[in-house]
Motif scaffolding. Structure first.
Motif, PDB file in Angstrom:
ATOM      1  N   ALA A  43       0.839  -1.210   0.000  1.00  0.00           N
ATOM      2  CA  ALA A  43       0.000   0.000   0.000  1.00  0.00           C
ATOM      3  C   ALA A  43       0.866   1.249   0.000  1.00  0.00           C
ATOM      4  O   ALA A  43       1.932   1.286   0.625  1.00  0.00           O
ATOM      5  CB  ALA A  43      -0.918  -0.011   1.217  1.00  0.00           C
ATOM      6  N   ARG A  44       0.400   2.277  -0.720  1.00  0.00           N
ATOM      7  CA  ARG A  44       1.129   3.545  -0.801  1.00  0.00           C
ATOM      8  C   ARG A  44       0.178   4.716  -0.611  1.00  0.00           C
ATOM      9  O   ARG A  44      -1.025   4.607  -0.878  1.00  0.00           O
ATOM     10  CB  ARG A  44       1.833   3.678  -2.153  1.00  0.00           C
ATOM     11  N   MET A  45       0.737   5.839  -0.167  1.00  0.00           N
ATOM     12  CA  MET A  45      -0.031   7.050   0.066  1.00  0.00           C
ATOM     13  C   MET A  45      -0.760   7.497  -1.206  1.00  0.00           C
ATOM     14  O   MET A  45      -0.235   7.365  -2.305  1.00  0.00           O
ATOM     15  CB  MET A  45       0.931   8.139   0.540  1.00  0.00           C
ATOM     16  N   HIS A  46      -1.974   7.986  -1.024  1.00  0.00           N
ATOM     17  CA  HIS A  46      -2.822   8.518  -2.091  1.00  0.00           C
ATOM     18  C   HIS A  46      -3.344   7.434  -3.047  1.00  0.00           C
ATOM     19  O   HIS A  46      -3.887   7.743  -4.113  1.00  0.00           O
ATOM     20  CB  HIS A  46      -2.116   9.622  -2.882  1.00  0.00           C
ATOM     21  N   THR A  47      -3.158   6.161  -2.708  1.00  0.00           N
ATOM     22  CA  THR A  47      -3.741   5.029  -3.440  1.00  0.00           C
ATOM     23  C   THR A  47      -3.537   5.119  -4.955  1.00  0.00           C
ATOM     24  O   THR A  47      -4.496   5.288  -5.725  1.00  0.00           O
ATOM     25  CB  THR A  47      -5.253   4.899  -3.122  1.00  0.00           C
ATOM     26  N   PRO A  48      -2.293   5.004  -5.420  1.00  0.00           N
ATOM     27  CA  PRO A  48      -2.054   5.020  -6.874  1.00  0.00           C
ATOM     28  C   PRO A  48      -2.778   3.858  -7.559  1.00  0.00           C
ATOM     29  O   PRO A  48      -2.785   2.734  -7.068  1.00  0.00           O
ATOM     30  CB  PRO A  48      -0.535   4.852  -6.978  1.00  0.00           C
ATOM     31  N   VAL A  49      -3.382   4.128  -8.686  1.00  0.00           N
ATOM     32  CA  VAL A  49      -4.134   3.105  -9.414  1.00  0.00           C
ATOM     33  C   VAL A  49      -3.239   1.939  -9.822  1.00  0.00           C
ATOM     34  O   VAL A  49      -3.674   0.777  -9.811  1.00  0.00           O
ATOM     35  CB  VAL A  49      -4.818   3.730 -10.649  1.00  0.00           C
ATOM     36  N   GLU A  50      -1.970   2.230 -10.144  1.00  0.00           N
ATOM     37  CA  GLU A  50      -1.079   1.144 -10.565  1.00  0.00           C
ATOM     38  C   GLU A  50      -0.810   0.146  -9.439  1.00  0.00           C
ATOM     39  O   GLU A  50      -0.601  -1.044  -9.699  1.00  0.00           O
ATOM     40  CB  GLU A  50       0.240   1.701 -11.106  1.00  0.00           C
ATOM     41  N   VAL A  51      -0.826   0.603  -8.193  1.00  0.00           N
ATOM     42  CA  VAL A  51      -0.651  -0.316  -7.064  1.00  0.00           C
ATOM     43  C   VAL A  51      -1.870  -1.232  -6.949  1.00  0.00           C
ATOM     44  O   VAL A  51      -1.737  -2.437  -6.696  1.00  0.00           O
ATOM     45  CB  VAL A  51      -0.417   0.470  -5.762  1.00  0.00           C
ATOM     46  N   THR A  52      -3.047  -0.668  -7.144  1.00  0.00           N
ATOM     47  CA  THR A  52      -4.268  -1.484  -7.122  1.00  0.00           C
ATOM     48  C   THR A  52      -4.256  -2.497  -8.268  1.00  0.00           C
ATOM     49  O   THR A  52      -4.657  -3.661  -8.087  1.00  0.00           O
ATOM     50  CB  THR A  52      -5.508  -0.584  -7.222  1.00  0.00           C
TER      51      THR A  52
END
Length: 354
Positions: A66-75
């Motif tokens: 998980a990363r700050m601001h919820t990047p779409v690429e992480v999802t």
């Protein structure tokens, strides 16, 4: 004039107290989760492994990405694990970043979520998903992203660094401040907002004095729950819009940005939301709400200037333009020049000005 309002309480299950991590397996069973994916940030991997141990055979995967601001690429990357491991439920431990990833996955899959907060962000109490793509943060409200169960274990917050605790608590307080003047607020949420602000106003100095003070930590978590509930039940205005712009477009840290902006956004709206400001001042035992918010954060050692948390001065014009590009409800009309002045005050760390 007779009192009129509409209110739909959240369907969430809340488990609150000390030592409640031990109930995670039972709560997962209650949700029908047999193949859980435990989510965390990279820095909370050991906590994720602890949760996995409590889940036992119900844990199918751990994903500490998980990363700050919820990047779409992480999802996008997380979805490959969901599919490969046949995940049927999500267990998130951490702050708003981890909760955000769980909500982003649930938005795509409608999987049940169980959240164990370790900060005071309040994201776990809302049906709001904020995610970042191509340098812009957008928000979505959808019933699928509201976690079904939240376990508040005070013990999970005892080791949260004091500096992080202060800004996270100020972030939580911002939800209640804006909820007090939201057009869709009501007397029940107003009571929650004022009590949440009061609890956090007591907790923050207590945590600064002794970071492992369980009573202060309990007050902070209690206040965060109330303020998060207000966030989930109302719409947000200028403060949250500015923070989304500064975080999504300029990469500023989430809680610190809320801490810096809150007194200035309150001052901007003070004259047009006098009842809300009176409630904030009453909760903090002060005469002037914006000044009380500023002093609370400053006395706790929080950052007070946007320049100190990574905001370039030459980005203030663009931030003001983005923040006023699309209309949204706010007590005071959105004036580009006035918001640019607000941002300039916040960049320098000045006292908030009406």
């Amino acid at each position: 004039m007779p009192l009129e309002f509409a209110y739909q309480p959240s369907p969430q299950r809340i488990v609150f107290g000390s030592g409640k991590l031990d109930q995670v397996a039972a709560e997962a069973e209650r949700l029908g989760i047999t193949r859980a994916m435990v989510l965390s940030t990279p820095g909370k991997t050991s906590l994720a492994e602890d949760v996995a141990g409590h889940l036992g055979d119900r844990c199918a995967a751990i994903l500490p990405t998980a990363r700050m601001h919820t990047p779409v690429e992480v999802t996008d990357e997380a979805m490959t694990t969901v599919e490969a491991e046949r995940i049927d439920g999500l267990v998130a431990i951490g702050g708003g970043s981890t909760t955000g990833l769980g909500k982003a996955i649930a938005y795509r899959t409608d999987l049940p979520q169980l959240v164990l907060p370790t900060t005071y962000s309040g994201s776990e109490l809302t049906d709001i998903l904020g995610q970042t793509e191509d340098g812009e943060k957008t928000t979505i409200r959808d019933a699928r992203v509201l976690p079904e169960t939240v376990i508040y274990d005070v013990g999970l917050t005892l080791s949260l660094p004091v500096a992080v605790s202060v800004t996270s608590a100020m972030n939580a307080m911002a939800h209640a401040v804006e909820g007090l003047y939201a057009p869709n607020s009501n007397p029940i949420l107003a009571l929650m907002a004022e009590e949440g602000i009061r609890a956090l106003g007591v907790a923050i100095p207590g945590i600064v004095r002794a970071g492992a003070d369980e009573a202060a930590r309990g007050q902070a978590l209690y206040g965060a729950w109330l303020c998060g509930t207000v966030l989930g039940g109302t719409s947000m205005a200028l403060h949250h819009k500015l923070c989304h712009v500064l975080g999504g477009s300029f990469g500023l840290p989430h809680a610190e940005t809320h801490t810096v902006i809150l007194p200035h956004a309150a001052a901007y709206n003070a004259a047009t939301a006098p009842d809300a400001m009176a409630a904030v001042a009453r909760a903090l035992g002060a005469d002037d709400a914006p000044t009380a918010l500023f002093d609370l954060a400053k006395n706790a050692g929080a950052p007070m200037a946007l320049r100190d948390i990574g905001m370039p001065e030459d980005g203030l014009d663009r931030a003001a333009e983005i923040a006023t590009a699309n209309p949204y409800p706010n007590p005071r009309p959105l004036a580009r020049d006035a918001i640019r002045k607000l941002l300039d005050d916040a960049w320098h760390g000045r006292l908030p000005a009406a």
